[in-house]
Write a protein that holds these residues in place. Structure first.
Motif, mmCIF file in Angstrom:
data_model
loop_
_atom_site.group_PDB
_atom_site.id
_atom_site.type_symbol
_atom_site.label_atom_id
_atom_site.label_comp_id
_atom_site.label_asym_id
_atom_site.label_seq_id
_atom_site.Cartn_x
_atom_site.Cartn_y
_atom_site.Cartn_z
ATOM 1 N N VAL A 123 6.404 -2.636 -0.867
ATOM 2 C CA VAL A 123 7.130 -2.547 0.454
ATOM 3 C C VAL A 123 8.182 -1.568 0.236
ATOM 4 C CG1 VAL A 123 8.955 -4.007 1.725
ATOM 5 C CG2 VAL A 123 6.734 -4.820 0.834
ATOM 6 N N VAL B 75 6.656 1.843 0.707
ATOM 7 C CA VAL B 75 6.497 1.967 2.261
ATOM 8 C C VAL B 75 7.691 2.258 2.837
ATOM 9 C CG1 VAL B 75 5.622 0.676 4.323
ATOM 10 C CG2 VAL B 75 4.453 0.899 2.202
ATOM 11 N N THR C 211 3.827 -3.009 6.663
ATOM 12 C CA THR C 211 2.714 -3.138 5.452
ATOM 13 C C THR C 211 1.744 -4.322 5.707
ATOM 14 O OG1 THR C 211 4.534 -2.407 3.893
ATOM 15 C CG2 THR C 211 2.705 -3.596 2.991
ATOM 16 N N ASP D 120 3.137 4.900 11.139
ATOM 17 C CA ASP D 120 3.050 3.518 10.434
ATOM 18 C C ASP D 120 1.994 3.444 9.484
ATOM 19 O OD1 ASP D 120 5.580 2.650 11.510
ATOM 20 O OD2 ASP D 120 4.271 1.719 13.250
ATOM 21 N N SER E 37 2.267 5.795 6.546
ATOM 22 C CA SER E 37 3.407 5.359 5.491
ATOM 23 C C SER E 37 2.854 4.242 4.846
ATOM 24 C CB SER E 37 4.418 4.785 6.464
ATOM 25 O OG SER E 37 5.111 5.743 7.283
ATOM 26 N N VAL E 38 2.046 3.348 5.069
ATOM 27 C CA VAL E 38 1.428 2.262 4.284
ATOM 28 C C VAL E 38 0.183 2.831 3.311
ATOM 29 C CG1 VAL E 38 0.190 0.073 4.135
ATOM 30 C CG2 VAL E 38 1.948 0.505 5.872
#
Length: 166
Positions: A41, A44, A60, A125, A128-129
């Protein structure tokens, strides 16, 4: 002072050698479940520049649950085994998708799960994960996952996607 005669040999003293750290990114480093989830986390959060840990954790969970429906077979099992327990549950609890999604459709499906999201913010998003997964699960597993997904996903994982010249 020690003098050696031709018949005497000096025995080298044993030295302790500290091995260099493993820098091979293709081999995941095992961690405790709670620490591993927190590190995922936090990675991320840093990657996506999210303001809060809660926002990064929500993104996430949403992205991993979407991915869990599209990765199948041994790759899904290996992905779940390589992730921290909390992330593994998110991936493994998904029912396999009934049809493949293109990368753009995958991003759109994530956008539909995030309130107020647009395709552009959902792409952010998703990337990013997914871009933090190679350092966590290993490059070799990511290569296997990408081999079973339609073209276009590599960029979401932070990789260039090369196509053969025609």
């Amino acid at each position: 002072m020690t003098t050696l005669t031709p018949h005497e040999t000096a025995m080298p003293s044993p030295q302790r050698v500290i091995p260099a750290p493993n820098r091979d990114r293709s081999v995941p480093v095992p961690q405790s479940d709670e620490v591993g989830w927190q590190q995922l986390v936090d990675a991320v959060r840093e990657s996506g520049q999210y303001r809060t840990r809660a926002e990064a954790e929500s993104v996430t969970r949403i992205v991993l649950s979407a991915l869990g429906g599209h990765v199948v077979g041994d790759e899904r099992v290996d992905l779940a085994r390589s992730l921290p327990e909390e992330a593994a549950r998110v991936v493994a609890s998904q029912i396999p998708a009934t049809r493949e999604l293109t990368a753009a459709e995958f991003v759109d499906s994530v956008a539909a799960r995030i309130e107020g999201s647009t395709p552009a913010t959902a792409r952010w998003d998703v990337s990013s994960v997914l871009s933090v997964l190679p350092s966590l699960v290993g490059d070799a597993l990511i290569t296997r996952i990408l081999a079973q997904l339609p073209p276009g996903y590599a960029l979401l994982f932070g990789r260039a996607e090369l196509t053969p010249a025609e």
